[in-house]
Enzyme design. Sequence first.
Site, mmCIF file in Angstrom:
data_model
loop_
_atom_site.group_PDB
_atom_site.id
_atom_site.type_symbol
_atom_site.label_atom_id
_atom_site.label_comp_id
_atom_site.label_asym_id
_atom_site.label_seq_id
_atom_site.Cartn_x
_atom_site.Cartn_y
_atom_site.Cartn_z
ATOM 1 N N CYS A 45 0.875 -1.073 0.059
ATOM 2 C CA CYS A 45 0.059 0.075 -0.129
ATOM 3 C C CYS A 45 0.767 1.240 -0.095
ATOM 4 C CB CYS A 45 -1.163 -0.077 1.265
ATOM 5 S SG CYS A 45 -1.975 -1.411 1.231
ATOM 6 N N LYS A 62 -8.258 -0.659 10.419
ATOM 7 C CA LYS A 62 -8.336 -1.860 9.692
ATOM 8 C C LYS A 62 -7.184 -2.943 10.027
ATOM 9 C CE LYS A 62 -7.377 -2.408 4.527
ATOM 10 N NZ LYS A 62 -6.931 -1.916 3.365
ATOM 11 N N ARG A 68 -8.896 -9.764 -2.213
ATOM 12 C CA ARG A 68 -7.551 -9.644 -2.932
ATOM 13 C C ARG A 68 -7.543 -10.538 -4.422
ATOM 14 N NH1 ARG A 68 -3.747 -10.310 2.645
ATOM 15 N NH2 ARG A 68 -4.442 -8.162 3.248
ATOM 16 N N ARG A 111 1.107 -7.333 5.288
ATOM 17 C CA ARG A 111 0.736 -5.962 5.829
ATOM 18 C C ARG A 111 0.546 -5.768 7.222
ATOM 19 N NH1 ARG A 111 -3.551 -6.338 0.938
ATOM 20 N NH2 ARG A 111 -2.173 -5.635 -0.791
ATOM 21 N N LYS A 133 -12.855 -2.163 10.045
ATOM 22 C CA LYS A 133 -12.859 -3.366 9.039
ATOM 23 C C LYS A 133 -11.792 -4.391 9.518
ATOM 24 C CE LYS A 133 -11.387 -3.968 4.182
ATOM 25 N NZ LYS A 133 -10.713 -3.472 2.920
ATOM 26 N N TYR A 188 -20.849 -6.090 0.199
ATOM 27 C CA TYR A 188 -21.229 -6.821 -1.381
ATOM 28 C C TYR A 188 -22.767 -7.567 -1.334
ATOM 29 C CZ TYR A 188 -16.314 -6.532 -0.978
ATOM 30 O OH TYR A 188 -14.898 -6.108 -0.836
#
Length: 334
Positions: A133, A198, A208, A220, A251, A316
């Site tokens: 990122c 996060k 991903r 990460r 998240k 979603y």
Amino acid sequence: MNSNHDSFARHRRLRQSAPLRKLVRETTITTSDLMYPLFVVEGEGVYKEVSSMPGVFHVSLDHLDAELEKLRHLGVLSIMLFGVPEAKDSVGTEAYADGGIVQRAIKHIKAFDSNFVIAADTCLCQYTDHGHCGIVRDGVIENDESLELLAKTAVSQARAGADIIAPSNMMDGFVTAIRHALDEEGFSHVPIMSYAVKYASSFYGPFRDAAHSTPQFGDRKTYQMDPANRVEAIREMESDIEEGADFFIIKPALSYLDIIREANDRFPVPLVAYNVSGEYSMIKAASANGWIDEQAVVMEMLTSMKRAGASIIITYFAKDVATYLREENGGGAQ
């Protein structure tokens, strides 16, 4: 058998029928609570289902109108926009290019219907060849160097017409850097919806696949949060508010409802729960095997997020939920 009717409360009186239960219901979901993640890709003629996320598609711009029409018909007018570029490099050039896929998609959506609220994901991971990122030097993700490129990305997205900048990179100081850049470029009116909390979660795997953003080395965990930490989440949120975030995302959502609840108790800003890809795919897989009632489980799960304190839910399932609500109300809008 005689009983003293005054010796206990009769809570069941308000549960006697579905209409009565609905009348006294404390927490409800409407389409205005929902934000739908949308993956736009380069090329033409692309409307391809993500293999690990049934019902979620990669969409090229020439197929975007049909997807937008579905959302508009269902009353889902908020979008979290992710881009999947053709070309990647070490510094994620396509993330901040004015002709990048997200920038073009923003303009396309606004031309289709300006009533759509577009939150642009502001990160480099989809655009870098290493999948991290930020900028990488000798295997280390460089925080301060990355801020300049993230700020450039945010400005390019605002210039294209994004309503909300949603930085997800978890670099220290990213809200300050983006806020200053937006203000200097005449976008002081554009809010920042920070991914303040996060976690370095195992629930991100299907995303991903969808975003083609798997790190090419390491992980990460040096910049995303340890799932074991609660107090650190409060520090992250305090910092982002002080730096100029207008609202923030927690998240994932389902395993972090305690964090959402505590944030709601502490901070007078709208909270956003991100119902992430792994949470989505698990339910879809269980439903496909006939193990659960998908609609009942989805509504119970999202209600728990709103009950915990979320004002907005990125999910979603947004199209599915909007369909459930229309059917429940005989086709009427929510």
